[in-house]
Design a protein around this motif. Sequence first.
Motif, PDB file in Angstrom:
ATOM      1  N   ALA A  79       0.839  -1.196   0.000  1.00 15.27           N
ATOM      2  CA  ALA A  79       0.000   0.000   0.000  1.00 15.27           C
ATOM      3  C   ALA A  79       0.872   1.243   0.000  1.00 15.27           C
ATOM      4  N   ARG A  80       1.898   1.209   0.820  1.00 16.17           N
ATOM      5  CA  ARG A  80       2.815   2.346   0.884  1.00 16.17           C
ATOM      6  C   ARG A  80       3.337   2.695  -0.490  1.00 16.17           C
ATOM      7  N   VAL A  81       3.848   1.664  -1.138  1.00 16.28           N
ATOM      8  CA  VAL A  81       4.449   1.876  -2.459  1.00 16.28           C
ATOM      9  C   VAL A  81       3.394   2.371  -3.451  1.00 16.28           C
ATOM     10  N   THR A 129      10.912  -5.287  -3.265  1.00 16.93           N
ATOM     11  CA  THR A 129       9.933  -4.301  -2.802  1.00 16.93           C
ATOM     12  C   THR A 129       8.538  -4.824  -3.084  1.00 16.93           C
ATOM     13  N   PRO A 130       7.734  -4.927  -2.058  1.00 22.22           N
ATOM     14  CA  PRO A 130       6.402  -5.488  -2.322  1.00 22.22           C
ATOM     15  C   PRO A 130       5.508  -4.491  -3.043  1.00 22.22           C
ATOM     16  N   SER A 131       4.768  -4.960  -4.008  1.00 20.43           N
ATOM     17  CA  SER A 131       3.762  -4.125  -4.635  1.00 20.43           C
ATOM     18  C   SER A 131       2.605  -5.033  -4.959  1.00 20.43           C
ATOM     19  N   TRP A 132       1.439  -4.469  -4.989  1.00 18.49           N
ATOM     20  CA  TRP A 132       0.258  -5.293  -5.192  1.00 18.49           C
ATOM     21  C   TRP A 132       0.294  -6.057  -6.519  1.00 18.49           C
ATOM     22  N   GLY A 133       0.676  -5.359  -7.540  1.00 23.60           N
ATOM     23  CA  GLY A 133       0.749  -6.014  -8.843  1.00 23.60           C
ATOM     24  C   GLY A 133       1.776  -7.140  -8.836  1.00 23.60           C
TER      25      GLY A 133
END
Lengths: 341, 280, 325
Positions: B78-80, B229-233
């Motif tokens: 979410a942050r990203v 880096t986590p991202s939703w996609g």
Amino acid sequence: MSGSGASAPPNRMLEVRDLVKHYHAAGLFSASAPPVRAVEGVSFDVRRSETLALVGESGCGKSSVGRTILRLQEPTSGSATFEGIDVFSLDRLALRKLRRRMQIVFQDPYSSLNPRMSIGSAVAEGIEIHKLARGAEVRSRVASLLEEVGLDPGYARRYPHEFSGGQRQRIGIARALAVEPSFIVCDEPVSALDVSVQAQVLNLLADLQRERGLSYLFIAHDLAVVRQIAHRVAVMYLGRIVEEGATEALLARPRHPYTVALLSAVPEPDPSRQRSRIVLSGDLPSPSHPPAGCPFHTRCFHPMRNDRCRTERPVLRPVEATTAACHYAESTPAPETLASA
Amino acid sequence: MTAVVDTLRRAWQNPRGRAGALVLAGVALAALLGPPLLPDPVAQPDLLHGVNLPPGLGHPFGTDQLSRDVFARVVSGARVSLAVSVLAMALSITLGAAIGLIAGYWGGTTDIVLMRLVDGALAVPRLFLLLLVLAAWERVPIGVLIVLIGTTGWFATSRLVRGEVLRLREESYIRAAEALGAPRRRIIFRHLLPNTLGLLLVAATLGVGEVILLEAGLSFLGLGIHPPTPSWGGMILEAKEVLVTAPWVGVFPGLAIVITVLSADLLGDALRDSIDMWRA
Amino acid sequence: MSAVLEVENLRISFPDQERHRFYPVDGVSFTLERGRTLALVGESGCGKSLTSLALLRLVPAPGRIEAGSSIRLQDTDVLSLEGEALRHIRGRRIGMIFQDPMTSLNPVFTVGDQISEGVRAHFDVSRSEARERALRLLQEVGMPDPGSRLKTYPHQLSGGMRQRVMIAIALSAEPEILVADEPTTALDVTVQAQILEVLDHLRATRGMAVLLITHDLGIVAGRADRVAVMYAGQIVEEAPTAQLFARPSHPYTQGLFASVPRISGPVSRLIPIGGSVPPPTAWPEGCRFRPRCPKAFEKSELPPPLLPVGADHRMRCWLAEDAPG
């Protein structure tokens, strides 16, 4: 007699000569459309501390005259000399300086104030642009201006939507006064107001003229209103002045048939003084296709109207107490009632 | 200022707007305050027994195939996502407003030239343009990604702003400012811009939703945010291989996208209604 | 004279921000008679336009006509009509023309179509018969060159011509009553004269009852048989026109007269009414004109009813009690 500028201010504050303003349809592909001939050679003077009313119905060009004199629009041709200065030849910087001396008040109280600006900021705008004062002095000038137009100075923080139409007009007047002009174009300033509010604003304008020595070009369509505030009247029709003169003289004995019709059409708030009205036939010709000869001949009821009117355009010439552009002005039928008691 | 406050208040009174605002605020708060309180989203603590655990105590969203806590990853993502979308969108809005104001107020040739450029830019599908650039540039830094997305998203906004400026230009108060001798700069910043803020607010809110989807899509294709880096996609991309056996790994990030974008849209619609009401 | 429409104690309410109701029209009564014009005079915010809308049950939601109001069209109770019966009186028995002809005409249909549509909405006639009637109506409203005008679109016509079209549409249903809401305010003064002539002529030839809503005292003096002055949702003075102008009695009416610029007679400084019109959400207590009235006294704290000041002349002011006769 043209003045030399600041040292000896001429009595004729504003001299307009042969002003022409045509509007061309916008766009690359409308070059062939005829231009709208809004103003077709208008000349007049406004003297110090005097109100000249420019009267006419929609499409006569009066608003265009007002805006062009201030160079809010560029003229097509002609000249305007203000206190000896040629308004149309000024560069941007000199024009900005001139803006202090010539101001404008608009018709629509609802769009003449920025809805996102407090009225104090609106009134202060001119002061800020021309750096007439700084800091606390700006605020005190705004306060005294608001007072001068009859509003509580404590309202400076409020926004336009909190005010009525009449109050907004006063704010607009305060805004114009902030730069200390000597001449104000009043573009139908009371037309959008209720009757009792009209009176307040008219009185205010008259008072300010007396107290500050202001000159007004008062643009209106209502002759009764004009009578209250104007010293002289110029009647416009299809971009031209058709008659001009001192207010009472013109209303007492108009010489141009259009003035007669205009006067007779004004409703009289007195059932015992109902005049028989001259009802003009036909409609206003389009300003893009004005008639040849006299612009009024298509609707004219003058008994002497003839071929000469169709082919030869009459020029303004003195006729008794006024100046009128009619070949047969000497024999124009008088209106049924006279203007003054 | 009060006009902006009024607009916001009216949007708040609209139940859908309120819902959207609250959810967005919730997501933003979680993104801001959550990560320090949650397990490390990148760590792989227990590859032996902690892999693909279904949602339960200790792991509200379960774990993925590398034993990473899905909830922590969603919050981190979410942050990203929010950072990228807010910043990119801010860039778009600024560019769109600037071009729209200039084209609308100056008019004439400037307007024609600028708008034809915008027309041309609008003709190119944004996604393809981005794919082209990103495919050629391996491991693009986040900053560059933001700039790329931002500079390809201002075209429609500029048109909207220009239209509004054309309308505003005719208002008497603009004439009055000109009559007072106001220089063009002042008219643009003091008179035109404040009156287009409403429009920009709506465009911004809807834009956030749009960019989140865009970024998620790019990350899903492997071209956006890169692991770790986590991202939703990116999470959905990695969830592909365990879609049947551990569906929660992909479902939760997907839901996060849907809910956030939906809220942004609801809020944007409510703001737009609120502004239209004010105009009328 | 025969009364065609009787309005009694009309009250219209609207909800405010806190869901309380306020009353922009608060107890208005008047009568319309065959072949006569009643002028309803007032400034913005007095409730005159809402009153006219109520006659056709066109008060916009969330406004509503309060119980206790009565509008009787001869023997029909307008307020109790529904559906088809209501549609029948709209246009067919009461016609209406509005202030701004530009926005009241449909820009995508020709003038002929719009008038014919009006005819066919109320009479079962063929297309060609409707067109015939449309042509005759245009002639009746004094439209120059009516035959070719039938095929024009509203934007091709001037303001005066559009207003004539509006009148023709209103007349197409042959109503007994014509409500004209500021019909000439948006028009130039010479065109205004033309339109008022048309309305007068129609009233005389068709025997319609006309309700003329305006803020212009000049129009009233020339065209109305009877005048009712409205202020703050109420009628504050009513009389035959000559009487009202000869002896304006209510301080508000007197204030209006003193503040109107005249085209003839001596020019003197206008005397405006102090203060400003109260908003409908906050009508003053007692006599609503009291905050602005130069003649207010202790009794003004009580709301006055309409009291007689002369034969057929009433005003809503306690000063009537001191008036002779």
